[in-house]
Motif scaffolding. Structure first.
Motif, PDB file in Angstrom:
ATOM      1  N   ARG A  64       0.844  -1.191   0.000  1.00 62.17           N
ATOM      2  CA  ARG A  64       0.000   0.000   0.000  1.00 62.17           C
ATOM      3  C   ARG A  64       0.883   1.246   0.000  1.00 62.17           C
ATOM      4  O   ARG A  64       1.747   1.386   0.864  1.00 62.17           O
ATOM      5  CB  ARG A  64      -0.945  -0.019   1.195  1.00 62.17           C
ATOM      6  N   ALA A  66       1.381   5.152   0.508  1.00 61.47           N
ATOM      7  CA  ALA A  66       0.792   6.265   1.253  1.00 61.47           C
ATOM      8  C   ALA A  66       1.894   7.254   1.599  1.00 61.47           C
ATOM      9  O   ALA A  66       3.064   6.879   1.740  1.00 61.47           O
ATOM     10  CB  ALA A  66       0.103   5.760   2.523  1.00 61.47           C
ATOM     11  N   SER A 182      -0.201   8.753   5.929  1.00 63.06           N
ATOM     12  CA  SER A 182      -0.465   7.306   6.048  1.00 63.06           C
ATOM     13  C   SER A 182      -1.786   6.879   5.422  1.00 63.06           C
ATOM     14  O   SER A 182      -2.210   5.733   5.605  1.00 63.06           O
ATOM     15  CB  SER A 182      -0.433   6.857   7.520  1.00 63.06           C
ATOM     16  N   GLN A 183      -2.433   7.737   4.675  1.00 56.38           N
ATOM     17  CA  GLN A 183      -3.658   7.367   3.973  1.00 56.38           C
ATOM     18  C   GLN A 183      -3.297   6.668   2.664  1.00 56.38           C
ATOM     19  O   GLN A 183      -2.598   7.232   1.826  1.00 56.38           O
ATOM     20  CB  GLN A 183      -4.523   8.595   3.697  1.00 56.38           C
ATOM     21  N   THR A 184      -3.792   5.435   2.496  1.00 53.40           N
ATOM     22  CA  THR A 184      -3.451   4.660   1.296  1.00 53.40           C
ATOM     23  C   THR A 184      -4.042   5.307   0.057  1.00 53.40           C
ATOM     24  O   THR A 184      -5.244   5.583  -0.001  1.00 53.40           O
ATOM     25  CB  THR A 184      -3.967   3.221   1.424  1.00 53.40           C
ATOM     26  N   THR A 187      -2.551   0.693  -4.304  1.00 53.15           N
ATOM     27  CA  THR A 187      -2.055  -0.616  -3.881  1.00 53.15           C
ATOM     28  C   THR A 187      -1.394  -1.284  -5.071  1.00 53.15           C
ATOM     29  O   THR A 187      -2.002  -1.409  -6.136  1.00 53.15           O
ATOM     30  CB  THR A 187      -3.180  -1.503  -3.340  1.00 53.15           C
TER      31      THR A 187
END
Length: 215
Positions: A64, A66, A182-184, A187
Motif C-alpha cells: 500500500r 501512502a 499514512s492514507q493509502t 495498492t
C-alpha cells in the motif's frame, strides 16, 4: 444294459455349453469389468492419493502506497488500476510548494550555521574565542543540518514512488483530493511472485508434504 440306457441324459448335459461360456455371459462380464476398471480409475485419479479443495485463490504480496510525514492535495496521478509499474516509478505527486519553501529555508539556515562554525573554528585555533562559543556554534550547525535533512525528506515524500515492480490493483484517490499522512492512495501487487493460497481440510493436511507437485 448299454450305457446310454442307464444314463439317458448324460449325452444331453455334456453336449450343452457351460453358462459362463455363453456369448451373453461373456458380454456381461466384459461390461462389468469395464465398469470396474472405470470406477477404479475415477477413484484413483479423483479421490486417492490426491488431496483436493475448491477453497483456493491466487495470492500476491500487496504494498500500500501512502505519504509519510506530509499531507497535501494531489497534483498529478500517473497511473490507473491495471498499470504495470517498475520500482521507483513516480505514481503520484502532492502539492509540494510548502515543503519546497521549508526546504529552501532549511538550506539557508544550514549554510549560515556552517559559515558561523568555520569562523568559530578559525578563531579557536588563534585562541580568539572561548571553547564554550565553539561548542555552541558546533551544536547549531548540527541542528541546522538535521533540520535540512528533515525538510529534504518531507519534500521527497510529496512524490510517491512504486516500492516494487508490479501492477496497480487498487486506486483509492483522484487528482485534487487531499491525501493525509499514512492514507493509502494506491495498492501495488507483486504479480511476478504470486502463489496459490489453498485451505485444506484438517483430516487431509497430513497427506500434504513439501515438494509435492500440485495442480
Amino acid at each position: 444294459p448299454p450305457r446310454s440306457t442307464l444314463f439317458p441324459y448324460t449325452t444331453l448335459f455334456r453336449s450343452k455349453e457351460m453358462w459362463w461360456k455363453t456369448p451373453r455371459a461373456k458380454t456381461v462380464g466384459k461390461i462389468s469389468l469395464g465398469v470396474l476398471l472405470l470406477g477404479l480409475l475415477i477413484w484413483w485419479f479423483l479421490f486417492f492419493p490426491f488431496v483436493s479443495t475448491d477453497d483456493a485463490r491466487v495470492a500476491a504480496t500487496l504494498v500500500r502506497v501512502a505519504p509519510e510525514g506530509v499531507s497535501g492535495r494531489i497534483e498529478k496521478l500517473n497511473v490507473t488500476e491495471g498499470s504495470r509499474v517498475k520500482k521507483e516509478d513516480i505514481l503520484l505527486e502532492l502539492d509540494h510548494r510548502t515543503t519546497e519553501a521549508n526546504l529552501e529555508r532549511a538550506q539557508a539556515r544550514a549554510e549560515l550555521a556552517n559559515q558561523d562554525l568555520k569562523r568559530s573554528q578559525s578563531l579557536a585555533r588563534q585562541s580568539g574565542i572561548a571553547l564554550r562559543d565553539l561548542d555552541k556554534a558546533t551544536a547549531e550547525a548540527r541542528a541546522a543540518e538535521g533540520e535540512l535533512k528533515l525538510a529534504q525528506t518531507n519534500y521527497d515524500n510529496t512524490t510517491l514512488k512504486s516500492p516494487i515492480d508490479g501492477v496497480v490493483v487498487q486506486k483509492l484517490t483522484e487528482v485534487g483530493n487531499i491525501l493525509e499522512v499514512s492514507q493509502t492512495a494506491l495498492t501495488v501487487a507483486d504479480i511476478d511472485h504470486v502463489w496459490v493460497a489453498a485451505n485444506i481440510e484438517e483430516t487431509a493436511v497430513g497427506k500434504v508434504k513439501i515438494g509435492q507437485p500440485v495442480t
